[in-house]
Design an enzyme around this catalytic site. Structure first.
Site, PDB file in Angstrom:
ATOM      1  N   ILE A 182      23.759  42.486  -5.194  1.00 47.49           N
ATOM      2  CA  ILE A 182      24.357  43.644  -4.499  1.00 47.49           C
ATOM      3  C   ILE A 182      24.211  43.525  -2.989  1.00 47.49           C
ATOM      4  O   ILE A 182      25.083  43.978  -2.237  1.00 47.49           O
ATOM      5  CB  ILE A 182      23.791  44.989  -5.037  1.00 47.49           C
ATOM      6  CG1 ILE A 182      24.719  46.128  -4.666  1.00 47.49           C
ATOM      7  CG2 ILE A 182      22.384  45.245  -4.559  1.00 47.49           C
ATOM      8  CD1 ILE A 182      26.123  46.015  -5.198  1.00 47.49           C
ATOM      9  N   SER A 184      13.145  38.287   1.514  1.00 48.04           N
ATOM     10  CA  SER A 184      13.466  37.914   0.143  1.00 48.04           C
ATOM     11  C   SER A 184      12.633  36.690  -0.199  1.00 48.04           C
ATOM     12  O   SER A 184      12.418  35.827   0.654  1.00 48.04           O
ATOM     13  CB  SER A 184      14.968  37.595   0.059  1.00 48.04           C
ATOM     14  OG  SER A 184      15.511  37.989  -1.169  1.00 48.04           O
ATOM     15  N   ARG A 185      12.161  36.630  -1.433  1.00 48.30           N
ATOM     16  CA  ARG A 185      11.237  35.538  -1.783  1.00 48.30           C
ATOM     17  C   ARG A 185      11.924  34.185  -1.733  1.00 48.30           C
ATOM     18  O   ARG A 185      11.336  33.185  -1.318  1.00 48.30           O
ATOM     19  CB  ARG A 185      10.668  35.770  -3.191  1.00 48.30           C
ATOM     20  CG  ARG A 185       9.838  37.029  -3.324  1.00 48.30           C
ATOM     21  CD  ARG A 185       9.672  37.408  -4.770  1.00 48.30           C
ATOM     22  NE  ARG A 185      10.972  37.398  -5.464  1.00 48.30           N
ATOM     23  CZ  ARG A 185      11.133  37.544  -6.760  1.00 48.30           C
ATOM     24  NH1 ARG A 185      10.078  37.727  -7.529  1.00 48.30           N
ATOM     25  NH2 ARG A 185      12.327  37.519  -7.295  1.00 48.30           N
ATOM     26  N   LYS A 238      20.234  52.355  -5.692  1.00 53.51           N
ATOM     27  CA  LYS A 238      20.010  53.119  -6.909  1.00 53.51           C
ATOM     28  C   LYS A 238      19.418  52.199  -7.971  1.00 53.51           C
ATOM     29  O   LYS A 238      19.729  51.009  -7.937  1.00 53.51           O
ATOM     30  CB  LYS A 238      21.283  53.789  -7.423  1.00 53.51           C
ATOM     31  CG  LYS A 238      22.519  52.914  -7.548  1.00 53.51           C
ATOM     32  CD  LYS A 238      22.722  51.880  -8.583  1.00 53.51           C
ATOM     33  CE  LYS A 238      22.330  51.947  -9.980  1.00 53.51           C
ATOM     34  NZ  LYS A 238      22.868  50.756 -10.746  1.00 53.51           N
ATOM     35  N   ASP A 295      21.139  51.425 -16.269  1.00 58.10           N
ATOM     36  CA  ASP A 295      21.357  50.887 -14.912  1.00 58.10           C
ATOM     37  C   ASP A 295      22.799  51.163 -14.463  1.00 58.10           C
ATOM     38  O   ASP A 295      23.005  51.742 -13.389  1.00 58.10           O
ATOM     39  CB  ASP A 295      21.012  49.396 -14.830  1.00 58.10           C
ATOM     40  CG  ASP A 295      21.306  48.841 -13.448  1.00 58.10           C
ATOM     41  OD1 ASP A 295      20.516  49.105 -12.526  1.00 58.10           O
ATOM     42  OD2 ASP A 295      22.357  48.192 -13.280  1.00 58.10           O
TER      43      ASP A 295
HETATM   44  P1  NAP Z   1      19.403  40.926  -8.452  1.00 55.35           P
HETATM   45  O1  NAP Z   1      20.459  40.097  -7.791  1.00 55.35           O
HETATM   46  O2  NAP Z   1      18.849  40.474  -9.746  1.00 55.35           O
HETATM   47  O3  NAP Z   1      18.163  41.187  -7.497  1.00 55.35           O
HETATM   48  C1  NAP Z   1      18.227  41.301  -6.101  1.00 55.35           C
HETATM   49  C2  NAP Z   1      17.170  40.425  -5.471  1.00 55.35           C
HETATM   50  O4  NAP Z   1      15.910  41.073  -5.509  1.00 55.35           O
HETATM   51  C3  NAP Z   1      16.918  39.105  -6.186  1.00 55.35           C
HETATM   52  O5  NAP Z   1      17.890  38.143  -5.863  1.00 55.35           O
HETATM   53  C4  NAP Z   1      15.529  38.729  -5.716  1.00 55.35           C
HETATM   54  O6  NAP Z   1      15.620  37.973  -4.495  1.00 55.35           O
HETATM   55  C5  NAP Z   1      14.886  40.084  -5.454  1.00 55.35           C
HETATM   56  N1  NAP Z   1      13.888  40.352  -6.483  1.00 55.35           N
HETATM   57  C6  NAP Z   1      14.054  40.271  -7.821  1.00 55.35           C
HETATM   58  N2  NAP Z   1      12.920  40.563  -8.457  1.00 55.35           N
HETATM   59  C7  NAP Z   1      12.015  40.821  -7.500  1.00 55.35           C
HETATM   60  C8  NAP Z   1      10.639  41.141  -7.531  1.00 55.35           C
HETATM   61  N3  NAP Z   1       9.973  41.271  -8.683  1.00 55.35           N
HETATM   62  N4  NAP Z   1       9.998  41.337  -6.365  1.00 55.35           N
HETATM   63  C9  NAP Z   1      10.646  41.207  -5.186  1.00 55.35           C
HETATM   64  N5  NAP Z   1      11.959  40.872  -5.106  1.00 55.35           N
HETATM   65  C10 NAP Z   1      12.620  40.697  -6.244  1.00 55.35           C
HETATM   66  O7  NAP Z   1      19.908  42.420  -8.678  1.00 55.35           O
HETATM   67  P2  NAP Z   1      21.133  43.203  -8.074  1.00 55.35           P
HETATM   68  O8  NAP Z   1      22.257  43.166  -9.023  1.00 55.35           O
HETATM   69  O9  NAP Z   1      21.352  42.825  -6.659  1.00 55.35           O
HETATM   70  O10 NAP Z   1      20.540  44.687  -8.179  1.00 55.35           O
HETATM   71  C11 NAP Z   1      19.518  45.142  -7.324  1.00 55.35           C
HETATM   72  C12 NAP Z   1      19.567  46.655  -7.271  1.00 55.35           C
HETATM   73  O11 NAP Z   1      20.876  47.056  -6.839  1.00 55.35           O
HETATM   74  C13 NAP Z   1      19.338  47.314  -8.636  1.00 55.35           C
HETATM   75  O12 NAP Z   1      18.584  48.482  -8.476  1.00 55.35           O
HETATM   76  C14 NAP Z   1      20.743  47.664  -9.120  1.00 55.35           C
HETATM   77  O13 NAP Z   1      20.771  48.777  -9.955  1.00 55.35           O
HETATM   78  C15 NAP Z   1      21.434  47.948  -7.791  1.00 55.35           C
HETATM   79  N6  NAP Z   1      22.880  47.750  -7.842  1.00 55.35           N
HETATM   80  C16 NAP Z   1      23.426  46.602  -8.371  1.00 55.35           C
HETATM   81  C17 NAP Z   1      24.809  46.472  -8.455  1.00 55.35           C
HETATM   82  C18 NAP Z   1      25.478  45.246  -9.013  1.00 55.35           C
HETATM   83  O14 NAP Z   1      26.711  45.247  -9.206  1.00 55.35           O
HETATM   84  N7  NAP Z   1      24.770  44.162  -9.254  1.00 55.35           N
HETATM   85  C19 NAP Z   1      25.638  47.506  -8.003  1.00 55.35           C
HETATM   86  C20 NAP Z   1      25.061  48.603  -7.408  1.00 55.35           C
HETATM   87  C21 NAP Z   1      23.688  48.727  -7.349  1.00 55.35           C
HETATM   88  P3  NAP Z   1      14.464  36.886  -4.164  1.00 55.35           P
HETATM   89  O15 NAP Z   1      14.269  36.075  -5.411  1.00 55.35           O
HETATM   90  O16 NAP Z   1      15.023  36.124  -3.009  1.00 55.35           O
HETATM   91  O17 NAP Z   1      13.263  37.722  -3.818  1.00 55.35           O
END
Ligand code: NAP
Length: 309
Positions: free
Chosen positions: A15, A37-38, A91, A169
């Site tokens: 996101i 970011s890690r 969110k 989610d």
């Molecule tokens: P994601 O790509 O799986 O996670 C985002 C980043 O967070 C990961 O690339 C990782 O980056 C970091 N991360 C993951 N686990 C972590 C941990 N335990 N500690 C610290 N950093 C961590 O997920 P996403 O889809 O972007 O979603 C993230 C949030 O945005 C969620 O709450 C989701 O509900 C919301 N969201 C998502 C979407 C969508 O379409 N995907 C839409 C709206 C809102 P590093 O490995 O570099 O740390």
């Protein structure tokens, strides 16, 4: 406050790249100066392994946008607020309802803005739907929020872990719209949760809500749907039927399609964050997350077939 708010972004994944980075780049009120970011790196700014390191090394950062999964939201937000930074939460705003209240208290104490964002509320049809429904007598509400988990969450293990919400989610996006457009507070009466035998969180959920008037409000969330997603809310009133579809990008009232303009959810979220910072205000509504917590409290769990990627 300087004219531009220097901002850092944490959790550079799907996101952050799809929406936050372009929205910040296109916003005259923000200047991205750091990332935390890690593993991921953002070109052209300083990058750090975690929020704490970013805060220590970048005193000019005024605001932080948190885009990692919800399980780590609280610790990151607490660190940023303690350092006097304004914070925007993706969110859901937390892994529990009460931790978000604690963050709101920390924001007040440190005179910072806390913005618990609900991007779906910024879909173009939402305010028009709210306005039309404000004075209507509603007889029923039917919500269907269905998509293919493999398409929308490939390889995301966190959604299946405690705090990851499972099908809630995406479902919480529907709840964030429902709580915005329906004129009366509604509450959960019963729920069925369908949980894969090898997972912690539901892959589908059926929710029956009502309000003080006894209006039946039914929501069905399902991650086993495809290939075309179905994100729609239908509100039946004595004066006609309102249909908000495509996650809020399409609005129809009876047979008439309403012109609601283009989708700009994330630019609109950053407009709101900028206004909140400018007016020393916060916006923290835990309502949609409270409904998910209620579903976990009241829901009858059914084991369903194992889910493999
Ligand atoms: P994601 O790509 O799986 O996670 C985002 C980043 O967070 C990961 O690339 C990782 O980056 C970091 N991360 C993951 N686990 C972590 C941990 N335990 N500690 C610290 N950093 C961590 O997920 P996403 O889809 O972007 O979603 C993230 C949030 O945005 C969620 O709450 C989701 O509900 C919301 N969201 C998502 C979407 C969508 O379409 N995907 C839409 C709206 C809102 P590093 O490995 O570099 O740390």
């Amino acid at each position: 406050m300087t004219e531009q708010v220097a901002i850092g972004i944490a959790g550079v994944g799907k996101i952050a790249r799809d929406q936050h980075l372009p929205a910040i780049a296109g916003h005259p009120g923000f200047k991205l100066i750091a990332g935390a970011s890690r593993n991921a790196r953002i070109d052209g700014v300083h990058n750090y392994q975690n929020v704490e390191d970013m805060l220590k090394a970048e005193p000019l950062v005024q605001a932080v946008s948190l885009c990692a999964p919800p399980q780590v939201r609280f610790a990151q937000a607490r660190a940023a607020l303690a350092a006097g930074k304004h914070v925007m939460l993706e969110k859901p705003p937390g892994a529990s309802v009460t931790e978000v209240d604690v963050l709101a208290g920390l924001a007040r104490q440190n005179q910072c803005t806390l913005f618990a964002s609900w991007h779906s509320r910024h879909a173009p049809g939402v305010e028009a739907a709210r306005a039309w429904l404000a004075e209507k007598a509603i007889t029923a509400v039917n919500v269907q929020w269905k998509e293919d988990v493999r398409r929308w969450h490939p390889g995301q293990d966190w959604i299946w872990q405690p705090g990851g919400l499972g099908v809630f989610d995406p479902g919480i996006n529907a709840l964030s719209i429902m709580t915005r457009i329906l004129p009366h507070t509604f509450f959960l009466k019963s729920a069925e949760l369908f949980v894969p035998a090898n997972r912690h969180n539901p892959i589908a959920a059926n929710l029956d809500f009502s309000d003080a008037l006894g209006t039946p409000i039914r929501a069905e969330f399902d991650w086993r749907h495809g290939p075309v997603e179905l994100w729609q809310i239908e509100v039946i009133t004595r004066d006609g039927v309102l249909r908000l579809a495509q996650g809020g990008k399409f609005l129809q009232i009876d047979a008439e399609v309403v012109d609601i303009g283009p989708e700009r959810e994330y630019p609109s979220l950053y407009d709101r964050f900028f206004d909140l910072i400018s007016t020393n205000a916060s916006d923290v509504d835990v309502g949609p997350l409270q409904h998910v917590a209620d579903a976990m409290l009241l829901g009858k769990r059914h084991e369903v077939e194992v889910f493999e990627e």
